[in-house]
Design a protein around this motif. Sequence first.
Motif, PDB file in Angstrom:
ATOM      1  N   THR A  99      -4.999   5.608 -10.524  1.00  0.00           N
ATOM      2  CA  THR A  99      -5.072   4.389  -9.724  1.00  0.00           C
ATOM      3  C   THR A  99      -3.738   3.657  -9.839  1.00  0.00           C
ATOM      4  OG1 THR A  99      -7.440   4.162 -10.120  1.00  0.00           O
ATOM      5  CG2 THR A  99      -6.271   2.207  -9.367  1.00  0.00           C
ATOM      6  N   ASP A 101      -1.734   0.287  -8.535  1.00  0.00           N
ATOM      7  CA  ASP A 101      -1.842  -1.026  -7.897  1.00  0.00           C
ATOM      8  C   ASP A 101      -0.445  -1.619  -7.742  1.00  0.00           C
ATOM      9  OD1 ASP A 101      -4.738  -1.383  -7.718  1.00  0.00           O
ATOM     10  OD2 ASP A 101      -4.694  -1.392  -9.909  1.00  0.00           O
ATOM     11  N   LEU A 110      -1.745  -3.536  -2.751  1.00  0.00           N
ATOM     12  CA  LEU A 110      -1.927  -2.210  -2.167  1.00  0.00           C
ATOM     13  C   LEU A 110      -2.337  -1.259  -3.286  1.00  0.00           C
ATOM     14  CD1 LEU A 110      -1.611  -0.525   0.461  1.00  0.00           C
ATOM     15  CD2 LEU A 110       0.729  -0.013  -0.303  1.00  0.00           C
ATOM     16  N   THR A 111      -3.450  -0.566  -3.100  1.00  0.00           N
ATOM     17  CA  THR A 111      -4.000   0.295  -4.143  1.00  0.00           C
ATOM     18  C   THR A 111      -4.198   1.706  -3.618  1.00  0.00           C
ATOM     19  OG1 THR A 111      -5.155  -1.548  -5.189  1.00  0.00           O
ATOM     20  CG2 THR A 111      -5.942   0.655  -5.719  1.00  0.00           C
ATOM     21  N   TYR A 112      -3.778   2.673  -4.429  1.00  0.00           N
ATOM     22  CA  TYR A 112      -4.080   4.078  -4.144  1.00  0.00           C
ATOM     23  C   TYR A 112      -4.948   4.630  -5.274  1.00  0.00           C
ATOM     24  CZ  TYR A 112      -3.723   9.128  -4.185  1.00  0.00           C
ATOM     25  OH  TYR A 112      -4.022  10.461  -4.245  1.00  0.00           O
ATOM     26  N   GLY A 114      -6.711   8.296  -6.425  1.00  0.00           N
ATOM     27  CA  GLY A 114      -6.873   9.731  -6.208  1.00  0.00           C
ATOM     28  C   GLY A 114      -7.661  10.344  -7.356  1.00  0.00           C
ATOM     29  N   HIS A 149      -9.250  10.739  -1.956  1.00  0.00           N
ATOM     30  CA  HIS A 149      -8.064   9.885  -1.851  1.00  0.00           C
ATOM     31  C   HIS A 149      -8.455   8.612  -1.117  1.00  0.00           C
ATOM     32  CE1 HIS A 149      -5.397  13.224  -3.044  1.00  0.00           C
ATOM     33  NE2 HIS A 149      -6.218  13.969  -2.325  1.00  0.00           N
ATOM     34  N   GLU A 150      -8.003   7.489  -1.628  1.00  0.00           N
ATOM     35  CA  GLU A 150      -8.310   6.216  -0.993  1.00  0.00           C
ATOM     36  C   GLU A 150      -7.075   5.309  -1.028  1.00  0.00           C
ATOM     37  OE1 GLU A 150     -11.602   2.569  -1.166  1.00  0.00           O
ATOM     38  OE2 GLU A 150     -11.704   4.234  -2.594  1.00  0.00           O
ATOM     39  N   LEU A 151      -6.780   4.689   0.106  1.00  0.00           N
ATOM     40  CA  LEU A 151      -5.685   3.732   0.223  1.00  0.00           C
ATOM     41  C   LEU A 151      -6.295   2.406   0.665  1.00  0.00           C
ATOM     42  CD1 LEU A 151      -2.600   3.446   0.002  1.00  0.00           C
ATOM     43  CD2 LEU A 151      -2.486   3.889   2.463  1.00  0.00           C
ATOM     44  N   ARG A 152      -6.035   1.354  -0.125  1.00  0.00           N
ATOM     45  CA  ARG A 152      -6.750   0.100   0.074  1.00  0.00           C
ATOM     46  C   ARG A 152      -5.771  -1.071   0.064  1.00  0.00           C
ATOM     47  NH1 ARG A 152     -11.146  -0.009  -4.182  1.00  0.00           N
ATOM     48  NH2 ARG A 152      -9.531  -0.824  -5.540  1.00  0.00           N
ATOM     49  N   GLY A 166      -9.365  -0.355   4.153  1.00  0.00           N
ATOM     50  CA  GLY A 166      -8.952   0.882   3.518  1.00  0.00           C
ATOM     51  C   GLY A 166      -9.257   2.119   4.333  1.00  0.00           C
ATOM     52  N   TYR A 168     -10.266   6.365   3.594  1.00  0.00           N
ATOM     53  CA  TYR A 168     -10.859   7.192   2.549  1.00  0.00           C
ATOM     54  C   TYR A 168     -10.989   8.627   3.031  1.00  0.00           C
ATOM     55  CZ  TYR A 168     -14.313   8.825  -0.893  1.00  0.00           C
ATOM     56  OH  TYR A 168     -14.953   9.518  -1.869  1.00  0.00           O
TER      57      TYR A 168
END
Length: 444
Positions: A99, A101, A110-112, A114, A149-152, A166, A168
């Motif tokens: 993770t 941040d 902005l958070t990724y 995986g 994978h998530e981009l938020r 986000g 996903y």
Amino acid sequence: AKVTVSTWDRDGYVFNTVDKLDYMDENRRGARLQLRYLASDQLEINVNADVTKDRTRTLQSQPGSPAGAAAPYFTGNRYQISADHDNIANRDMWGASITADYTLENDMKLTYIGAHREIDIFVKSDIDQLPIDVFHSEKFTDTVNMESHELRLVSPGTGSLRYVAGLYYYNQDGGAERRIFINNNAIAIVNLFQAKTESYAGYLNADYDILPGLTATGGVRYTYEKKKGSLFQSRPGLDYNLPNLRRSDKNISWTGSLAYKISPDLTAYATVSRGFKSGGFNLEGPSLPNLPGSALTFGPEKVTSYEAGLKGRLFDAIRFSLSGFHLIYKDKQVVQLVPAGPIVNIQVTNAGAAEINGVEAEVSFSPFQGFDLSGNFSHLDTKYTSFPNAATVNGGLVSFTGNRVERAPKYTASGQAVYRFNAGPGTVQISGSASYTGDTYLQP
């Protein structure tokens, strides 16, 4: 950095008179690594990894009566078997996630995220649990690989409008092998299947302060999911070779709510939401001949949920919450046990509709420093409003319409008392708890 190592060990409590070993034991090892890296004032990275290894002698079944071949060997002692084949279950699992941040100049974050996980399971079972070989499984394996994978993007927590948006992605690739041998290896049942899932989603959720104390929340999520499957089965009269099963689901889920702060210590809220669960394949050993691929699939499930409640505090010592809810299921996915010759298959079907009504209450009370009392209560009223042709019994179709929903007890309740006090360099905690679960149906 943080490292955790754990072990679970327990002697077995079912004795096998053939190999003189105890079954239903526990022999598991696990470890977890957690790393936190502050790369800068704006960037924080967290890494987690874990591994578990499980080796047990476990029973998948036991004779329940002196019927058939079990007659000469049945003792009625549930803590004793006379099995002439292995009963083992091995599991190897590991996973890792990261993770990151990053705080932007305007305080947006902005958070990724995986993640990856793998699970390997190997099972052998003397299905009849007898000293003669009526039937046994020589190789049951399951292998699953999962990746996400998530981009938020999250707005600052100040201001009247706060939101999170986000994208996903999820990928799952799994396969299984089943081999059952009958009558001293004279006949073998072979079942091989694979399933692959890819899921894509985008979402937006926002809070807006309409007036002081009044907040509206709205959210929407679009999901597109596609699945591929294959099935090969070699079984007398039930041969199958379906190499190209496919299905896809599209859905828009949403939620909306209002929360009003009646006073600094009391908040009321009301929420309505629509949820979704995608469809899939029943690949675990078809028990009827000449089924098309479409007969091995089940459809998506949708539910609409209405809820209203109160949350608050009284006299700074009592905290409580009370809610009532109404859920309407459409095409509810139901897991059933379906007889298939000498074995029983797990099969998912779609009920037409179901409803759940319920109330829940929670309360906690701190009469003095260090002493806490808490309790909760729930009541559920559930039924299938439409479930015709739900199962085949004695060659005929039966309806489950009007039956209670499985795994939904009418009443549950629990309470706990905790007392903490200082003792020398540490703290002593004394606690006691009690819980009650009402009658629960395990199948529809």
